[in-house]
Design an enzyme around this catalytic site. Structure first.
Site, mmCIF file in Angstrom:
data_model
loop_
_atom_site.group_PDB
_atom_site.id
_atom_site.type_symbol
_atom_site.label_atom_id
_atom_site.label_comp_id
_atom_site.label_asym_id
_atom_site.label_seq_id
_atom_site.Cartn_x
_atom_site.Cartn_y
_atom_site.Cartn_z
ATOM 1 N N ASN A 127 0.855 -1.190 0.000
ATOM 2 C CA ASN A 127 0.000 0.000 0.000
ATOM 3 C C ASN A 127 0.887 1.235 0.000
ATOM 4 O O ASN A 127 2.020 1.188 0.486
ATOM 5 C CB ASN A 127 -0.887 0.010 1.255
ATOM 6 N N HIS B 26 0.876 5.212 1.366
ATOM 7 C CA HIS B 26 0.161 6.078 2.310
ATOM 8 C C HIS B 26 0.825 7.460 2.299
ATOM 9 O O HIS B 26 2.056 7.556 2.356
ATOM 10 C CB HIS B 26 0.243 5.459 3.715
ATOM 11 N N ASP C 213 -2.837 0.711 7.994
ATOM 12 C CA ASP C 213 -1.572 1.438 7.808
ATOM 13 C C ASP C 213 -0.510 1.034 8.833
ATOM 14 O O ASP C 213 0.295 1.873 9.261
ATOM 15 C CB ASP C 213 -1.815 2.964 7.866
HETATM 16 C C1 GRF Z 1 -2.639 8.815 -2.653
HETATM 17 O O1 GRF Z 1 -2.462 9.977 -1.919
HETATM 18 C C2 GRF Z 1 -2.188 7.628 -1.848
HETATM 19 O O2 GRF Z 1 -1.132 7.923 -1.001
HETATM 20 C C3 GRF Z 1 -3.413 7.295 -1.057
HETATM 21 O O3 GRF Z 1 -4.488 7.546 -1.920
HETATM 22 C C4 GRF Z 1 -4.106 8.508 -2.890
HETATM 23 C C5 GRF Z 1 -4.344 7.902 -4.227
HETATM 24 O O4 GRF Z 1 -4.131 8.811 -5.264
HETATM 25 N N1 GRF Z 1 -3.354 5.934 -0.583
HETATM 26 P P1 GRF Z 1 -4.145 8.329 -6.758
HETATM 27 O O5 GRF Z 1 -5.530 7.706 -7.008
HETATM 28 O O6 GRF Z 1 -3.054 7.353 -6.955
HETATM 29 O O7 GRF Z 1 -3.962 9.583 -7.572
#
Ligand code: GRF
Length: 217
Positions: free
Chosen positions: A107, A109, A145
């Site tokens: 993931n 974050h 997380d």
């Molecule tokens: C990103 O900020 C990521 O860190 C979080 O969700 C957002 C996804 O953005 N988990 P995107 O769809 O990849 O533009």
């Protein structure tokens, strides 16, 4: 080539960075399928533009989380996915899903975990007054997380930052470190030891340091 399954719910800029890295040959991976729980997610268009199969699996059509996750697992297995990448996927996975891909779910974050887990973390970082934030790619465990950290990137937080300006600064780094983490996995260089992710044959920079605000006053 590691076969990736990317789970999305939104705009998919991280998905795009993974697709671009695959197309450029800078990671030894290919996206086998993109699954969204939201049919209007722009990430689906990005996948289609890259010629990648897409599936919409709406959580609203399943009686509970176990049934929803079982369908996700079945689609991912159907595409022979080895590594699952959550990229803005706004659902919490059940233990059953996590057990289906042990040590094989990542993931991204938008904060420096373990600080600021959960949602709305950029505003939380600004409100807390931290001088640095950043982003984290981690393996997914059964918490939110909480899984072992693979890579982090650090960015400064400035007094005039808005949630948007900080989001953009962090996103730019997300797009670097997510493909990087996938490549370390593809090279077979990651192993998990308790809470720690060990990276084979990696040098480090003893002098690396960031100070914010700078000391030139
Ligand atoms: C990103 O900020 C990521 O860190 C979080 O969700 C957002 C996804 O953005 N988990 P995107 O769809 O990849 O533009």
């Amino acid at each position: 080539m590691v076969r990736l399954g990317v789970l999305v719910s939104g705009s998919g800029t991280n998905l795009q960075s993974i697709l671009d890295a695959c197309a450029a040959g800078s990671i030894d991976a290919r996206v086998a399928v993109v699954i969204s729980n939201v049919s209007s997610a722009y990430a689906l268009t990005r996948a289609q533009n890259a010629g990648v199969p897409t599936r919409v699996v709406s959580h609203k059509e399943y009686p509970d989380r176990d049934a929803f996750d079982a369908e996700l697992v079945s689609v991912l297995k159907g595409y022979d996915v080895e590594l699952v990448c959550l990229a803005g996927f706004m659902r919490i996975l059940t233990p059953g899903f996590i057990r289906a891909f042990p040590g094989r779910i990542m993931n991204i974050h938008p904060a420096l975990l373990p600080s600021f887990p959960g949602l709305d973390v950029r505003q939380a970082a600004i409100d807390h007054g931290v001088r640095f934030s950043g982003c984290t790619v981690h393996f997914v465990d059964e918490g939110v997380d909480t899984g072992p950290i693979i890579i982090q990137a650090v960015v400064p937080v400035y007094p005039d930052d808005t949630e948007e300006s900080l989001r953009d600064r962090i996103l730019k780094r997300e797009h670097q470190i997510y493909p990087g983490a996938i490549q370390l996995y593809a090279q077979g260089r990651l192993s998990i030891s308790g809470r720690r992710v060990l990276i084979q044959d990696h040098h480090h920079d003893e002098a690396a340091c960031l100070i914010n605000p700078s000391l030139d006053f």
